[in-house]
Design an enzyme around this catalytic site. Structure first.
Site, PDB file in Angstrom:
ATOM      1  N   MET A  10     -20.397  64.004   8.447  1.00 31.10           N
ATOM      2  CA  MET A  10     -20.694  63.159   7.281  1.00 31.10           C
ATOM      3  C   MET A  10     -22.191  62.918   7.150  1.00 31.10           C
ATOM      4  O   MET A  10     -22.628  61.819   6.804  1.00 31.10           O
ATOM      5  CB  MET A  10     -19.966  61.804   7.396  1.00 31.10           C
ATOM      6  CG  MET A  10     -18.459  61.935   7.447  1.00 31.10           C
ATOM      7  SD  MET A  10     -17.607  60.409   7.850  1.00 31.10           S
ATOM      8  CE  MET A  10     -17.781  60.351   9.629  1.00 31.10           C
ATOM      9  N   LYS A  12      -9.734  61.555  -0.225  1.00 29.93           N
ATOM     10  CA  LYS A  12     -10.542  61.750   0.978  1.00 29.93           C
ATOM     11  C   LYS A  12     -11.469  60.564   1.206  1.00 29.93           C
ATOM     12  O   LYS A  12     -11.670  60.101   2.303  1.00 29.93           O
ATOM     13  CB  LYS A  12     -11.319  63.043   0.776  1.00 29.93           C
ATOM     14  CG  LYS A  12     -12.588  63.184   1.536  1.00 29.93           C
ATOM     15  CD  LYS A  12     -13.106  64.599   1.434  1.00 29.93           C
ATOM     16  CE  LYS A  12     -13.781  64.872   0.099  1.00 29.93           C
ATOM     17  NZ  LYS A  12     -14.377  66.203   0.046  1.00 29.93           N
ATOM     18  N   ASP A  36      -4.236  63.717   3.613  1.00 28.28           N
ATOM     19  CA  ASP A  36      -5.627  63.531   3.204  1.00 28.28           C
ATOM     20  C   ASP A  36      -6.061  64.699   2.345  1.00 28.28           C
ATOM     21  O   ASP A  36      -5.633  65.822   2.570  1.00 28.28           O
ATOM     22  CB  ASP A  36      -6.528  63.573   4.450  1.00 28.28           C
ATOM     23  CG  ASP A  36      -6.824  62.189   4.962  1.00 28.28           C
ATOM     24  OD1 ASP A  36      -6.226  61.231   4.452  1.00 28.28           O
ATOM     25  OD2 ASP A  36      -7.650  62.095   5.882  1.00 28.28           O
TER      26      ASP A  36
HETATM   27  N1  SAH Z   1     -11.316  64.079  11.511  1.00 28.51           N
HETATM   28  C1  SAH Z   1     -12.194  65.076  10.977  1.00 28.51           C
HETATM   29  C2  SAH Z   1     -13.510  64.504  10.507  1.00 28.51           C
HETATM   30  C3  SAH Z   1     -13.380  63.590   9.328  1.00 28.51           C
HETATM   31  S1  SAH Z   1     -14.925  62.985   8.803  1.00 28.51           S
HETATM   32  C4  SAH Z   1     -12.429  66.159  12.045  1.00 28.51           C
HETATM   33  O1  SAH Z   1     -12.029  65.980  13.195  1.00 28.51           O
HETATM   34  O2  SAH Z   1     -12.983  67.202  11.705  1.00 28.51           O
HETATM   35  C5  SAH Z   1     -15.307  64.097   7.506  1.00 28.51           C
HETATM   36  C6  SAH Z   1     -16.448  65.005   7.896  1.00 28.51           C
HETATM   37  O3  SAH Z   1     -15.953  66.078   8.703  1.00 28.51           O
HETATM   38  C7  SAH Z   1     -17.145  65.702   6.754  1.00 28.51           C
HETATM   39  O4  SAH Z   1     -18.091  64.855   6.148  1.00 28.51           O
HETATM   40  C8  SAH Z   1     -17.803  66.840   7.467  1.00 28.51           C
HETATM   41  O5  SAH Z   1     -18.939  66.427   8.168  1.00 28.51           O
HETATM   42  C9  SAH Z   1     -16.762  67.205   8.498  1.00 28.51           C
HETATM   43  N2  SAH Z   1     -15.889  68.294   8.045  1.00 28.51           N
HETATM   44  C10 SAH Z   1     -14.562  68.271   7.877  1.00 28.51           C
HETATM   45  N3  SAH Z   1     -14.092  69.482   7.542  1.00 28.51           N
HETATM   46  C11 SAH Z   1     -15.168  70.289   7.507  1.00 28.51           C
HETATM   47  C12 SAH Z   1     -15.342  71.675   7.250  1.00 28.51           C
HETATM   48  N4  SAH Z   1     -14.320  72.471   6.948  1.00 28.51           N
HETATM   49  N5  SAH Z   1     -16.594  72.183   7.321  1.00 28.51           N
HETATM   50  C13 SAH Z   1     -17.636  71.409   7.632  1.00 28.51           C
HETATM   51  N6  SAH Z   1     -17.520  70.102   7.890  1.00 28.51           N
HETATM   52  C14 SAH Z   1     -16.312  69.549   7.829  1.00 28.51           C
END
Ligand code: SAH
Length: 509
Positions: free
Chosen positions: A179, A64, A42
């Site tokens: 998100m 993504k 991803d």
């Molecule tokens: N599976 C992932 C989430 C995927 S959905 C997890 O467990 O983290 C994607 C969302 O994750 C983004 O829109 C944001 O809200 C969050 N996200 C992922 N990486 C991030 C980061 N480094 N900092 C802040 N938010 C993050």
């Protein structure tokens, strides 16, 4: 495919890459990447994680954003099935944890349907990482004994939303939205409409764990405006509740001295790893680019003869950690040990070289106050009469002639025996070129003339001079070399060690 693997079944690891920072992946996740024939990654997963991959592994990036009008989940599923051929190990690498808003369900259903074996490797999910890296304690026995992870995507789909906004408004704990950035105003409105007080603390953490991490804090009613004013956008985590009213003093990550700085290191692979670890400890983000490979010259006739006559020298001088390592490797290989030094005195050019000698049981008799060859010679001469003293230099074939020249001026008898050299490492400069020209690297560091020379054979001085990146050099010899190549040097460390170089960068930030 090897004969052995022909009969084997495919295997898929669904790996959580963690929130961003490459070393926040689990050990098991990194091991799975190292074992993989194919990695379907991803965009949200940090590309730096591919450093764990085998050089021959196939890398398949998937965007993504998966959804109507862009890349569909079906397309990902098809890739997964196509790549999971017999005998192959496939890693499906997903940001954070694969089972938290990661569409793991769809991908696992496809694997199950086709009888493909799999394992789920959990990852640190963004909410947990954002809390830790912003000093926000998501649960605290005083104010939050429960926590909810919510998707912010559904806020606009008023009709079909599975979210019970009333229950969330009444929830006595911490709300964490993933998100949520495009609907932040809507999320705040709905919670307030359902009874949450407008002054409930809210915090938004963008790009958590990355060098570019940013935070906005405001009352819920104002958080959307604050984010817009501060241009804070996705990917971000939204924290709502008393937890979001965090003490700035706990924000350990963003308070580190090199926070937000991306620093290129240009030594050999082991040297880069040691340098990178120091940068990480100070909160910076290292980019490792190997310029050189150290090649021992200790099988040369000259070195072997030198070793046979070792006891005739009054002084033995080491000018680098590499020299010490190479020398002792050769000494031990010949079945000898530190007793070979007998009555000779030992000098080391710097504190690191001296410390490394101590690792082998040798206490340096002399370390100059300034860590250059010229200063070592001058200070040694000031200390004692070197006339007719036999001095052995064990150093790189590429080292400058300053040290032997000054010693010979003092009538010393100098044997300058090269014990290693630095060959080009031939790393691909293309990704680095892009990082430099797009302004993603703040500092370029050079710790020796040889790495500087080889680096600028691969990337032109004009490219660096025209970029936003600043150039830092470990000492005057390296600076002279850089300037001779036409490079603008912004900083030369006062103490000519890696720590001294980082101190100087810290001082300039
Ligand atoms: N599976 C992932 C989430 C995927 S959905 C997890 O467990 O983290 C994607 C969302 O994750 C983004 O829109 C944001 O809200 C969050 N996200 C992922 N990486 C991030 C980061 N480094 N900092 C802040 N938010 C993050």
């Amino acid at each position: 495919m090897s004969a052995e693997s022909k009969n084997k079944k495919p295997f898929v690891y669904l790996v959580g890459a963690g929130p961003g920072r490459a070393d926040l992946i689990t050990v098991r996740g990194a091991n799975a990447i190292a074992a993989a024939d194919c990695i379907i990654a991803d965009k949200l997963a940090n590309p730096a994680l591919l450093k764990f991959a085998r050089p021959d592994a196939e890398i398949v990036p998937v965007p993504k954003r998966i959804g109507p009008g862009s890349f569909t989940q079906d397309a990902v599923n098809r890739i997964l099935l196509e790549k999971a051929a017999p005998g192959r190990i496939v890693v499906r690498l997903k940001g954070g944890d694969p089972c938290i808003f990661g569409r793991a369900g769809e991908e696992l259903a496809v694997l199950k349907e086709h009888g493909i074996e799999f394992e789920i490797v959990p990852g640190i999910t963004a909410a947990v990482a954002a809390g830790a890296y912003a000093g926000i304690i998501l649960t605290d026995r005083d104010y939050a004994s429960q926590i909810a992870f919510i998707t912010g995507h559904e806020a606009e789909e008023k009709e079909q939303s599975a979210i019970n906004w009333k229950a969330l408004a009444d929830f006595a704990g911490t709300l964490v939205f993933y998100m949520g950035m495009s609907n932040l105003a809507e999320i705040a409105d709905r919670l307030i409409q359902n009874g949450l007080t407008p002054d409930t603390p809210a915090a938004v953490i963008q790009s958590a764990t990355f060098p570019g991490q940013r935070i906005a804090m405001a009352p819920l009613s104002d958080i959307d405006n604050r984010c817009k004013a501060e241009k804070i956008g996705p990917p971000a985590i939204v924290v709502i509740g008393r937890a979001a009213d965090a003490d700035n003093a706990l924000n350990w990550f963003m308070r580190k001295p090199l926070f937000g700085k991306t620093i290129l290191v240009t030594r050999d692979v082991p040297g880069n790893a040691a340098f990178a670890a120091k940068i990480i400890r100070r909160g910076g983000s290292p980019v490792e680019f190997a310029t050189i490979k150290i090649r021992p010259l200790t099988d040369s006739a000259e070195f072997i003869k030198t070793l046979a006559q070792f006891s005739k020298y009054h002084w033995i001088i080491f000018t680098s950690v590499n020299g010490v390592t190479t020398f002792f490797d050769a000494l031990y290989a010949l079945g000898k040990d530190a007793r070979a030094f007998a009555s000779a005195k030992v000098a080391a050019i710097g504190s690191r070289t001296a410390a490394h000698l101590a690792d082998f049981g040798i206490k340096a008799d002399f370390v100059p106050t300034v860590f250059t060859g010229r200063q070592l010679a001058a200070q040694l001469i000031a200390r004692e009469n070197l006339q007719d003293k036999r001095i052995l230099l064990l150093r790189s074939r590429l080292a400058s002639s300053d040290l032997p020249d000054v010693l010979r001026e003092a009538a010393a008898e100098v044997a300058d025996v090269p014990i290693y050299t630095a060959d080009p490492a031939n790393a691909d400069p293309a990704p680095l070129f892009e990082q430099i020209t797009t302004g993603r690297i703040n500092w370029l560091t050079f710790a020796s003339p040889s790495s500087a020379r080889i680096f600028f054979e691969q990337i032109s001085p004009e490219t660096v001079n025209a970029s936003k990146a600043l150039v830092a050099s470990v000492g005057p010899v390296t600076t002279d070399c850089l300037e001779g190549l036409g490079v603008r040097v912004d900083l030369t460390a006062a103490e000519h060690t890696i720590d001294g170089l980082l101190d100087a960068i810290e001082g300039a930030c």
